[in-house]
Motif scaffolding. Structure first.
Motif, PDB file in Angstrom:
ATOM      1  N   GLY A   1      -5.956  10.725-101.677  1.00  0.00           N
ATOM      2  CA  GLY A   1      -5.542   9.353-101.957  1.00  0.00           C
ATOM      3  C   GLY A   1      -6.516   8.287-101.496  1.00  0.00           C
ATOM      4  N   GLU A   2      -7.542   8.672-100.746  1.00  0.00           N
ATOM      5  CA  GLU A   2      -8.526   7.700-100.276  1.00  0.00           C
ATOM      6  C   GLU A   2      -9.546   7.406-101.371  1.00  0.00           C
ATOM      7  N   THR A   3     -10.103   6.205-101.304  1.00  0.00           N
ATOM      8  CA  THR A   3     -11.159   5.801-102.234  1.00  0.00           C
ATOM      9  C   THR A   3     -12.310   5.200-101.433  1.00  0.00           C
ATOM     10  N   ALA A   4     -13.441   5.050-102.095  1.00  0.00           N
ATOM     11  CA  ALA A   4     -14.605   4.421-101.452  1.00  0.00           C
ATOM     12  C   ALA A   4     -15.241   3.455-102.441  1.00  0.00           C
ATOM     13  N   PHE A   5     -15.685   2.336-101.932  1.00  0.00           N
ATOM     14  CA  PHE A   5     -16.389   1.360-102.749  1.00  0.00           C
ATOM     15  C   PHE A   5     -17.842   1.783-102.925  1.00  0.00           C
ATOM     16  N   VAL A   6     -18.439   1.348-104.029  1.00  0.00           N
ATOM     17  CA  VAL A   6     -19.826   1.681-104.329  1.00  0.00           C
ATOM     18  C   VAL A   6     -20.736   1.300-103.166  1.00  0.00           C
ATOM     19  N   THR A   7     -20.528   0.119-102.600  1.00  0.00           N
ATOM     20  CA  THR A   7     -21.370  -0.351-101.504  1.00  0.00           C
ATOM     21  C   THR A   7     -21.318   0.608-100.317  1.00  0.00           C
ATOM     22  N   GLU A   8     -20.141   1.113-100.006  1.00  0.00           N
ATOM     23  CA  GLU A   8     -19.990   2.045 -98.877  1.00  0.00           C
ATOM     24  C   GLU A   8     -20.746   3.345 -99.144  1.00  0.00           C
ATOM     25  N   ILE A   9     -20.567   3.881-100.340  1.00  0.00           N
ATOM     26  CA  ILE A   9     -21.238   5.142-100.708  1.00  0.00           C
ATOM     27  C   ILE A   9     -22.748   4.946-100.690  1.00  0.00           C
ATOM     28  N   ALA A  10     -23.206   3.838-101.262  1.00  0.00           N
ATOM     29  CA  ALA A  10     -24.642   3.550-101.321  1.00  0.00           C
ATOM     30  C   ALA A  10     -25.237   3.431 -99.925  1.00  0.00           C
ATOM     31  N   THR A  11     -24.564   2.733 -99.038  1.00  0.00           N
ATOM     32  CA  THR A  11     -25.055   2.537 -97.674  1.00  0.00           C
ATOM     33  C   THR A  11     -25.103   3.858 -96.911  1.00  0.00           C
ATOM     34  N   ARG A  12     -24.035   4.636 -96.993  1.00  0.00           N
ATOM     35  CA  ARG A  12     -23.977   5.913 -96.262  1.00  0.00           C
ATOM     36  C   ARG A  12     -25.032   6.913 -96.727  1.00  0.00           C
TER      37      ARG A  12
ATOM     38  N   ASN B   1     -28.006   6.031 -98.532  1.00  0.00           N
ATOM     39  CA  ASN B   1     -29.313   5.422 -98.785  1.00  0.00           C
ATOM     40  C   ASN B   1     -29.676   5.449-100.280  1.00  0.00           C
ATOM     41  N   ILE B   2     -28.735   5.001-101.097  1.00  0.00           N
ATOM     42  CA  ILE B   2     -28.908   4.956-102.553  1.00  0.00           C
ATOM     43  C   ILE B   2     -28.859   3.487-102.978  1.00  0.00           C
ATOM     44  N   PRO B   3     -29.787   3.046-103.836  1.00  0.00           N
ATOM     45  CA  PRO B   3     -29.717   1.662-104.326  1.00  0.00           C
ATOM     46  C   PRO B   3     -28.379   1.403-105.037  1.00  0.00           C
ATOM     47  N   LYS B   4     -27.682   0.361-104.606  1.00  0.00           N
ATOM     48  CA  LYS B   4     -26.331   0.081-105.127  1.00  0.00           C
ATOM     49  C   LYS B   4     -26.300  -0.087-106.634  1.00  0.00           C
ATOM     50  N   LYS B   5     -27.228  -0.834-107.180  1.00  0.00           N
ATOM     51  CA  LYS B   5     -27.223  -1.091-108.622  1.00  0.00           C
ATOM     52  C   LYS B   5     -27.376   0.213-109.415  1.00  0.00           C
ATOM     53  N   PHE B   6     -28.244   1.096-108.944  1.00  0.00           N
ATOM     54  CA  PHE B   6     -28.446   2.391-109.588  1.00  0.00           C
ATOM     55  C   PHE B   6     -27.186   3.244-109.455  1.00  0.00           C
TER      56      PHE B   6
END
Length: 151
Positions: free
Chosen positions: A22-33, A35-40
């Motif tokens: 039931g948990e979700t993650a925002f793109v920004t969180e995944i990208a930061t954790r 080291n992936i460019p958010k826009k990509f």
């Protein structure tokens, strides 16, 4: 060869597989954790959602999550969704076959025949590996890594 898009997609899926039910993650969180460019990553996650691997929810409790258990998501499916066919060359592909311009005998071409074996070996591994297995493998050191580390 796995592209950055494929690699980043796999890293994001490993991240999402670690979430509780039931948990979700925002793109920004995944990208930061990871080291992936958010826009990509936005583009990658949208593609994975469009192929049914992910689902998304809007709002303050929104974000991305796996659309089904990690044990039901095949790594081969993920790589094909992001990078296309697994074959190293087009003429060895089952799903996107294209004859080579310079080939007079595609049926007997030794390069195509060899690359077809390579494609089959890759597909055998990736089409039988679930995201759950991929995540579990990520958490354990291989014998080779232990030897290199001197353990």
């Amino acid at each position: 060869m796995l592209t950055k898009k494929g690699k980043y997609g796999l890293k994001a899926l490993v991240d999402l597989a670690s979430l509780g039910p039931g948990e979700t993650a925002f793109v920004t969180e995944i990208a930061t954790r990871n080291n992936i460019p958010k826009k990509f990553l936005d583009t990658i996650l949208l593609e994975l959602r469009n192929t049914g691997i992910l689902r998304s929810k809007k709002g303050p409790n929104g974000g991305y999550s796996l659309s089904k258990p990690a044990s039901e998501i095949m790594i081969g499916q993920v790589i094909r969704a992001l990078d296309g066919p697994l074959a190293p060359i087009r003429c060895a592909s089952r799903t996107a076959f294209e004859a080579c311009d310079d080939c007079n005998d595609p049926v007997g071409c030794q390069v195509r025949l060899s690359m077809t074996e390579v494609r089959d070996a890759i597909a055998t591994i990736l089409d039988n590996m679930t995201l759950a297995q991929f995540v579990a493998r990520d958490r354990t050191k291989t014998v080779e890594e232990a030897l290199i580390a001197g353990e």
